[in-house]
Design a protein around this motif. Structure first.
Motif, PDB file in Angstrom:
ATOM      1  N   ILE A   6       3.085  -4.719  -2.679  1.00  0.00           N
ATOM      2  CA  ILE A   6       2.303  -5.835  -2.148  1.00  0.00           C
ATOM      3  C   ILE A   6       1.263  -6.249  -3.188  1.00  0.00           C
ATOM      4  O   ILE A   6       0.438  -5.429  -3.597  1.00  0.00           O
ATOM      5  CB  ILE A   6       1.583  -5.423  -0.845  1.00  0.00           C
ATOM      6  CG1 ILE A   6       2.590  -4.956   0.195  1.00  0.00           C
ATOM      7  CG2 ILE A   6       0.736  -6.578  -0.319  1.00  0.00           C
ATOM      8  CD1 ILE A   6       1.942  -4.346   1.426  1.00  0.00           C
ATOM      9  N   PRO A   7       1.277  -7.521  -3.620  1.00  0.00           N
ATOM     10  CA  PRO A   7       0.225  -7.964  -4.545  1.00  0.00           C
ATOM     11  C   PRO A   7      -1.129  -7.960  -3.843  1.00  0.00           C
ATOM     12  O   PRO A   7      -1.226  -8.270  -2.663  1.00  0.00           O
ATOM     13  CB  PRO A   7       0.630  -9.388  -4.929  1.00  0.00           C
ATOM     14  CG  PRO A   7       1.807  -9.744  -4.099  1.00  0.00           C
ATOM     15  CD  PRO A   7       2.224  -8.565  -3.293  1.00  0.00           C
ATOM     16  N   PRO A  43      -2.944  -6.677 -10.076  1.00  0.00           N
ATOM     17  CA  PRO A  43      -3.215  -5.574  -9.152  1.00  0.00           C
ATOM     18  C   PRO A  43      -2.240  -5.602  -7.980  1.00  0.00           C
ATOM     19  O   PRO A  43      -1.870  -6.676  -7.501  1.00  0.00           O
ATOM     20  CB  PRO A  43      -4.645  -5.821  -8.678  1.00  0.00           C
ATOM     21  CG  PRO A  43      -5.180  -6.941  -9.485  1.00  0.00           C
ATOM     22  CD  PRO A  43      -4.058  -7.602 -10.185  1.00  0.00           C
ATOM     23  N   ARG A  44      -1.835  -4.421  -7.539  1.00  0.00           N
ATOM     24  CA  ARG A  44      -0.846  -4.337  -6.456  1.00  0.00           C
ATOM     25  C   ARG A  44      -0.976  -3.009  -5.730  1.00  0.00           C
ATOM     26  O   ARG A  44      -1.553  -2.056  -6.257  1.00  0.00           O
ATOM     27  CB  ARG A  44       0.565  -4.497  -7.005  1.00  0.00           C
ATOM     28  CG  ARG A  44       0.946  -3.391  -7.977  1.00  0.00           C
ATOM     29  CD  ARG A  44       2.224  -3.693  -8.739  1.00  0.00           C
ATOM     30  NE  ARG A  44       2.470  -2.712  -9.771  1.00  0.00           N
ATOM     31  CZ  ARG A  44       1.929  -2.727 -10.972  1.00  0.00           C
ATOM     32  NH1 ARG A  44       1.087  -3.670 -11.327  1.00  0.00           N
ATOM     33  NH2 ARG A  44       2.213  -1.785 -11.852  1.00  0.00           N
ATOM     34  N   LEU A  45      -0.429  -2.993  -4.544  1.00  0.00           N
ATOM     35  CA  LEU A  45      -0.324  -1.761  -3.764  1.00  0.00           C
ATOM     36  C   LEU A  45       1.141  -1.351  -3.717  1.00  0.00           C
ATOM     37  O   LEU A  45       2.018  -2.193  -3.529  1.00  0.00           O
ATOM     38  CB  LEU A  45      -0.817  -1.980  -2.333  1.00  0.00           C
ATOM     39  CG  LEU A  45      -2.307  -2.174  -2.141  1.00  0.00           C
ATOM     40  CD1 LEU A  45      -2.588  -2.615  -0.717  1.00  0.00           C
ATOM     41  CD2 LEU A  45      -3.051  -0.884  -2.441  1.00  0.00           C
ATOM     42  N   GLU A  46       1.396  -0.083  -3.891  1.00  0.00           N
ATOM     43  CA  GLU A  46       2.711   0.487  -3.635  1.00  0.00           C
ATOM     44  C   GLU A  46       2.547   1.286  -2.352  1.00  0.00           C
ATOM     45  O   GLU A  46       1.914   2.341  -2.348  1.00  0.00           O
ATOM     46  CB  GLU A  46       3.161   1.379  -4.793  1.00  0.00           C
ATOM     47  CG  GLU A  46       3.396   0.613  -6.073  1.00  0.00           C
ATOM     48  CD  GLU A  46       3.858   1.499  -7.214  1.00  0.00           C
ATOM     49  OE1 GLU A  46       4.297   2.646  -6.967  1.00  0.00           O
ATOM     50  OE2 GLU A  46       3.778   1.034  -8.365  1.00  0.00           O
ATOM     51  N   VAL A  47       3.074   0.756  -1.255  1.00  0.00           N
ATOM     52  CA  VAL A  47       2.881   1.357   0.057  1.00  0.00           C
ATOM     53  C   VAL A  47       4.092   2.219   0.408  1.00  0.00           C
ATOM     54  O   VAL A  47       5.221   1.737   0.441  1.00  0.00           O
ATOM     55  CB  VAL A  47       2.660   0.269   1.136  1.00  0.00           C
ATOM     56  CG1 VAL A  47       2.389   0.912   2.482  1.00  0.00           C
ATOM     57  CG2 VAL A  47       1.509  -0.652   0.737  1.00  0.00           C
ATOM     58  N   PHE A  48       3.818   3.499   0.660  1.00  0.00           N
ATOM     59  CA  PHE A  48       4.846   4.464   1.033  1.00  0.00           C
ATOM     60  C   PHE A  48       4.868   4.548   2.558  1.00  0.00           C
ATOM     61  O   PHE A  48       3.924   5.047   3.171  1.00  0.00           O
ATOM     62  CB  PHE A  48       4.547   5.829   0.415  1.00  0.00           C
ATOM     63  CG  PHE A  48       4.782   5.880  -1.069  1.00  0.00           C
ATOM     64  CD1 PHE A  48       5.795   6.657  -1.593  1.00  0.00           C
ATOM     65  CD2 PHE A  48       3.991   5.133  -1.943  1.00  0.00           C
ATOM     66  CE1 PHE A  48       6.014   6.703  -2.971  1.00  0.00           C
ATOM     67  CE2 PHE A  48       4.205   5.169  -3.309  1.00  0.00           C
ATOM     68  CZ  PHE A  48       5.223   5.958  -3.824  1.00  0.00           C
ATOM     69  N   ARG A  85       4.476  13.702   5.761  1.00  0.00           N
ATOM     70  CA  ARG A  85       3.677  14.212   6.884  1.00  0.00           C
ATOM     71  C   ARG A  85       3.275  13.103   7.860  1.00  0.00           C
ATOM     72  O   ARG A  85       2.399  13.274   8.691  1.00  0.00           O
ATOM     73  CB  ARG A  85       2.435  14.918   6.341  1.00  0.00           C
ATOM     74  CG  ARG A  85       2.784  16.227   5.638  1.00  0.00           C
ATOM     75  CD  ARG A  85       1.663  16.693   4.725  1.00  0.00           C
ATOM     76  NE  ARG A  85       1.956  17.970   4.103  1.00  0.00           N
ATOM     77  CZ  ARG A  85       2.771  18.153   3.075  1.00  0.00           C
ATOM     78  NH1 ARG A  85       3.414  17.131   2.547  1.00  0.00           N
ATOM     79  NH2 ARG A  85       2.968  19.350   2.558  1.00  0.00           N
ATOM     80  N   GLY A  86       3.909  11.923   7.701  1.00  0.00           N
ATOM     81  CA  GLY A  86       3.679  10.835   8.633  1.00  0.00           C
ATOM     82  C   GLY A  86       2.564   9.884   8.267  1.00  0.00           C
ATOM     83  O   GLY A  86       2.268   8.945   9.004  1.00  0.00           O
ATOM     84  N   VAL A  87       1.925  10.089   7.118  1.00  0.00           N
ATOM     85  CA  VAL A  87       0.808   9.239   6.705  1.00  0.00           C
ATOM     86  C   VAL A  87       1.354   8.065   5.880  1.00  0.00           C
ATOM     87  O   VAL A  87       2.129   8.265   4.942  1.00  0.00           O
ATOM     88  CB  VAL A  87      -0.212  10.034   5.851  1.00  0.00           C
ATOM     89  CG1 VAL A  87      -1.323   9.137   5.337  1.00  0.00           C
ATOM     90  CG2 VAL A  87      -0.776  11.198   6.661  1.00  0.00           C
ATOM     91  N   THR A  88       0.935   6.863   6.223  1.00  0.00           N
ATOM     92  CA  THR A  88       1.238   5.696   5.397  1.00  0.00           C
ATOM     93  C   THR A  88       0.278   5.752   4.217  1.00  0.00           C
ATOM     94  O   THR A  88      -0.935   5.775   4.402  1.00  0.00           O
ATOM     95  CB  THR A  88       1.035   4.386   6.188  1.00  0.00           C
ATOM     96  OG1 THR A  88       1.890   4.409   7.329  1.00  0.00           O
ATOM     97  CG2 THR A  88       1.339   3.171   5.336  1.00  0.00           C
ATOM     98  N   ALA A  89       0.820   5.797   3.006  1.00  0.00           N
ATOM     99  CA  ALA A  89      -0.015   5.960   1.813  1.00  0.00           C
ATOM    100  C   ALA A  89       0.182   4.786   0.878  1.00  0.00           C
ATOM    101  O   ALA A  89       1.305   4.426   0.538  1.00  0.00           O
ATOM    102  CB  ALA A  89       0.332   7.268   1.102  1.00  0.00           C
ATOM    103  N   ALA A  90      -0.937   4.184   0.463  1.00  0.00           N
ATOM    104  CA  ALA A  90      -0.898   3.043  -0.446  1.00  0.00           C
ATOM    105  C   ALA A  90      -1.516   3.443  -1.775  1.00  0.00           C
ATOM    106  O   ALA A  90      -2.660   3.887  -1.830  1.00  0.00           O
ATOM    107  CB  ALA A  90      -1.656   1.867   0.153  1.00  0.00           C
ATOM    108  N   VAL A  91      -0.751   3.290  -2.852  1.00  0.00           N
ATOM    109  CA  VAL A  91      -1.232   3.600  -4.202  1.00  0.00           C
ATOM    110  C   VAL A  91      -1.655   2.278  -4.845  1.00  0.00           C
ATOM    111  O   VAL A  91      -0.858   1.347  -4.948  1.00  0.00           O
ATOM    112  CB  VAL A  91      -0.140   4.281  -5.045  1.00  0.00           C
ATOM    113  CG1 VAL A  91      -0.665   4.610  -6.441  1.00  0.00           C
ATOM    114  CG2 VAL A  91       0.377   5.533  -4.356  1.00  0.00           C
ATOM    115  N   LEU A  92      -2.914   2.209  -5.267  1.00  0.00           N
ATOM    116  CA  LEU A  92      -3.459   0.991  -5.851  1.00  0.00           C
ATOM    117  C   LEU A  92      -3.301   1.004  -7.368  1.00  0.00           C
ATOM    118  O   LEU A  92      -3.790   1.909  -8.043  1.00  0.00           O
ATOM    119  CB  LEU A  92      -4.942   0.850  -5.491  1.00  0.00           C
ATOM    120  CG  LEU A  92      -5.683  -0.348  -6.103  1.00  0.00           C
ATOM    121  CD1 LEU A  92      -5.081  -1.666  -5.631  1.00  0.00           C
ATOM    122  CD2 LEU A  92      -7.165  -0.269  -5.769  1.00  0.00           C
TER     123      LEU A  92
END
Length: 132
Positions: A6-7, A43-48, A85-92
């Motif tokens: 996601i940008p 800049p972007r997010l990589e959302v897992f 572990r069920g957590v939505t994780a976003a790497v910036l």
């Protein structure tokens, strides 16, 4: 686990003109020789996205002294573990100080030279001890 990119900005990022002519690249970090991302311009997010979300979200901002990002070792690996572990994780992936290739090569060369000098010092110290 699905990964969605996601940008951060819907259009042109503020101050984008400061990054004109700068190209994002991936290469070895002069600090630890692990893979790093240099010159992030968009800049972007990589959302897992976890398979079974538990309602928790974490934002991960990988380090790198504003000259590089350790996207894998300090971002994606952790995001994958959290998603399991069920957590939505976003790497910036955030914008950085532009780093010319020459500066990176110089820093790497300096690190190798210091390593060689320190090895030489250790050899001299061991030689001195053998003569005592």
């Amino acid at each position: 686990t699905e990964v969605v990119h996601i940008p951060v900005w819907s259009g042109v990022a503020p101050h984008a003109e400061l990054f004109a002519g700068v190209t994002e690249r991936i290469g070895p970090s002069p600090f630890d020789l692990q893979e790093a991302t240099f010159n992030v311009t968009d800049p972007r997010l990589e959302v897992f996205l976890p398979d079974a979300p538990n309602g928790t979200t974490a934002l991960i901002c990988p380090g790198g002294a504003f000259h590089q990002l350790s996207m894998d070792s300090e971002g994606r690996v952790l995001a994958g573990m959290l998603a399991e572990r069920g957590v939505t994780a976003a790497v910036l992936a955030y914008r950085l100080v532009p780093t010319p290739v020459d500066d990176e090569e110089c820093a790497h060369a300096d690190a190798l030279e210091v390593s060689a000098v320190l090895s030489g010092v250790a050899l001299v110290q061991s030689d001195v001890k053998s003569f005592q």
